[in-house]
Design a protein around this motif. Structure first.
Motif, PDB file in Angstrom:
ATOM      1  N   SER A  35       0.825  -1.196   0.000  1.00 27.33           N
ATOM      2  CA  SER A  35       0.000   0.000   0.000  1.00 27.33           C
ATOM      3  C   SER A  35       0.860   1.246   0.000  1.00 27.33           C
ATOM      4  O   SER A  35       1.585   1.493   0.950  1.00 27.33           O
ATOM      5  CB  SER A  35      -0.903   0.021   1.233  1.00 27.33           C
ATOM      6  N   LEU A  37       0.013   4.152   0.560  1.00 29.45           N
ATOM      7  CA  LEU A  37      -0.358   4.976   1.705  1.00 29.45           C
ATOM      8  C   LEU A  37       0.485   4.601   2.908  1.00 29.45           C
ATOM      9  O   LEU A  37       1.033   5.466   3.601  1.00 29.45           O
ATOM     10  CB  LEU A  37      -1.842   4.793   2.020  1.00 29.45           C
ATOM     11  N   ASP A 227      -8.717   0.539   3.260  1.00 29.46           N
ATOM     12  CA  ASP A 227      -9.587   0.156   2.146  1.00 29.46           C
ATOM     13  C   ASP A 227     -10.795   1.081   2.046  1.00 29.46           C
ATOM     14  O   ASP A 227     -11.167   1.525   0.952  1.00 29.46           O
ATOM     15  CB  ASP A 227     -10.064  -1.281   2.326  1.00 29.46           C
ATOM     16  N   LEU A 230      -9.778   4.522   0.731  1.00 22.50           N
ATOM     17  CA  LEU A 230      -9.404   4.519  -0.677  1.00 22.50           C
ATOM     18  C   LEU A 230     -10.604   4.332  -1.598  1.00 22.50           C
ATOM     19  O   LEU A 230     -10.543   4.684  -2.772  1.00 22.50           O
ATOM     20  CB  LEU A 230      -8.367   3.427  -0.943  1.00 22.50           C
ATOM     21  N   LYS A 231     -11.677   3.801  -1.079  1.00 26.79           N
ATOM     22  CA  LYS A 231     -12.881   3.644  -1.893  1.00 26.79           C
ATOM     23  C   LYS A 231     -13.704   4.924  -1.959  1.00 26.79           C
ATOM     24  O   LYS A 231     -14.706   4.976  -2.680  1.00 26.79           O
ATOM     25  CB  LYS A 231     -13.713   2.479  -1.358  1.00 26.79           C
ATOM     26  N   ALA A 236      -9.114   9.056  -2.087  1.00 27.32           N
ATOM     27  CA  ALA A 236      -8.133   8.263  -2.828  1.00 27.32           C
ATOM     28  C   ALA A 236      -7.304   9.133  -3.763  1.00 27.32           C
ATOM     29  O   ALA A 236      -6.084   8.984  -3.866  1.00 27.32           O
ATOM     30  CB  ALA A 236      -8.842   7.171  -3.620  1.00 27.32           C
ATOM     31  N   PHE A 240      -3.322   9.630  -3.562  1.00 23.52           N
ATOM     32  CA  PHE A 240      -2.521   9.229  -4.721  1.00 23.52           C
ATOM     33  C   PHE A 240      -1.666  10.392  -5.227  1.00 23.52           C
ATOM     34  O   PHE A 240      -0.486  10.214  -5.545  1.00 23.52           O
ATOM     35  CB  PHE A 240      -3.451   8.727  -5.817  1.00 23.52           C
ATOM     36  N   VAL A 285      -6.150   1.898  -6.549  1.00 17.06           N
ATOM     37  CA  VAL A 285      -7.198   1.561  -5.581  1.00 17.06           C
ATOM     38  C   VAL A 285      -7.563   0.081  -5.661  1.00 17.06           C
ATOM     39  O   VAL A 285      -7.689  -0.601  -4.636  1.00 17.06           O
ATOM     40  CB  VAL A 285      -8.444   2.444  -5.805  1.00 17.06           C
ATOM     41  N   THR A 289      -6.916  -2.477  -2.514  1.00 18.38           N
ATOM     42  CA  THR A 289      -8.125  -2.910  -1.801  1.00 18.38           C
ATOM     43  C   THR A 289      -8.628  -4.282  -2.233  1.00 18.38           C
ATOM     44  O   THR A 289      -9.567  -4.809  -1.645  1.00 18.38           O
ATOM     45  CB  THR A 289      -9.262  -1.891  -2.008  1.00 18.38           C
TER      46      THR A 289
END
Length: 372
Positions: A35, A37, A227, A230-231, A236, A240, A285, A289
């Motif tokens: 990830s 992130l 998750d 990011l959704k 997100a 990014f 993403v 995820t």
């Protein structure tokens, strides 16, 4: 020629000494952390201990790739000489150079064909070297709405062998590219694969690979929160954009590499340039995820091909003393087809971090393989 269980390790021991504070992760990461992130969070935490490295967080804005004339000669050759192959209606970018038995190089998370810049020249002296951009990375298509999985990448590899290379090949992968090669090799039933080289193999496509480790179980709430965030498209996109900024990428790469001198402008561009493509955010993403995919622990016993494992002992993401690293380090004593070398002072990307150490072990192993 029969392959025996050969394990060449430093005189000290298999498990490296604990890393200094500057290399410790922000959160326990006993297996592959893909990830961006979490990579970004880790790099920022680590940078507080690096008094000699002071990077500010760059202001938000579009990234700009280096002009072609400013790139190194090797990088320009790779960008200029790539071709395209169509897979399931998608464009797949690939590179080929050399003459001899074929090798296929498969990059890791966020990388591309160009990440093999320090290996292609040496390997192509004796082999036909193919390198491929997995769907979602590099100059390959990044289709909106596509559900990325390890199984899809493995099938892409198998179809590339069948339709493009068309003869038995050695698969060489790094990180999630290694795992994709393991899956492909375990599913190849027509003799398309004749050997396997794994460079710091990942435990899964992302952090949700299930291993029997209490630290991972403690992290599950954080991983599900990541998750969820990011959704949310706006969140997100902001994450990014921040992750792909030049100085932040440099921080991340410095935490990944043992040899800091290998983190140069070319490397930053290799990772950064494709991130501006349409569909790059969707790929980011989906990969972070999505499902982690098959575990290498369940797949390796199915593989009877010659296997060479090269592992950097300074990898913060798949450390040799973590669950995945311990499993792979145990294989030479269990499987006669597996050889393992631990590379001292090397991080998660050995082929680019310290390529000479990789070539020192890889070239003799390739030369000793049974002929096609």
């Amino acid at each position: 020629m029969a392959m025996g269980p050969v394990t060449v390790l430093p005189a000290s021991s298999l498990s490296p000494p604990p890393p200094p504070p500057s290399q410790l992760p922000l959160v326990p990461t006993p297996h592959h952390v893909s990830s961006p992130l979490l990579l970004f969070a880790q790099s920022k935490a680590s940078s507080r201990h690096r008094h000699h490295l002071r990077f500010r967080i760059a202001s938000r804005g579009p990234s700009v790739a280096a002009p072609l004339e400013q790139r190194s000669r090797d990088l320009k050759e790779i960008y200029e000489c790539c071709g395209a192959w169509t897979w399931n209606g998608f464009k797949i970018n690939y590179f080929v150079k050399g003459k001899g038995p074929p090798l296929l190089l498969v990059h890791g998370f966020g990388a591309s064909v160009a990440h093999w810049r320090r290996n292609i020249g040496v390997l192509s002296e004796s082999y036909t070297v193919y390198a491929i951009d997995l769907l979602g990375f590099g100059d390959s298509d990044k289709p909106t709405g596509f559900s990325y999985t390890m199984e899809a990448w493995a099938q892409l590899i198998l179809d590339f062998l069948d339709e493009v290379i068309k003869e038995p090949v050695i698969l060489i992968g790094n990180s999630v590219g290694s795992l994709a090669c393991v899956i492909a090799a375990s599913e190849s039933a027509r003799g398309l694969v004749r050997g396997l080289v794994l460079l710091n193999c990942a435990g899964g496509m992302n952090n949700k690979a299930i291993v029997d480790d209490w630290r991972i179980k403690l992290l599950f709430p954080l991983l599900w929160l990541v998750d969820f965030l990011l959704k949310q498209r706006g969140i997100a996109s902001a994450i990014f954009e921040r992750v792909k900024q030049k100085e932040n990428l440099k921080n991340i790469l410095l935490s990944v590499y043992g040899n800091k001198e290998s983190v140069d402008e070319d490397l930053i561009e290799i990772i950064r340039r494709p991130a501006d493509d349409v569909g790059a955010l969707d790929a980011f993403v989906s990969i972070v995820t999505g499902p982690p995919g098959p575990s290498p622990i369940s797949l390796m016993p199915k593989i009877s091909l010659p296997v060479l494992i090269l592992w950097g002992d300074r990898d913060p993401f798949t450390p040799i003393d973590g669950p995945v690293g311990k499993y792979f380090s145990s294989l030479p004593s269990q499987l006669p087809n597996v050889s393992l070398y631990l590379l001292e002072g090397v991080g998660h990307c050995p082929h680019d971090d310290k390529p000479d150490l990789v070539h020192e072990k890889l070239l003799p192993w390739l030369a000793n393989l049974p002929p096609i």
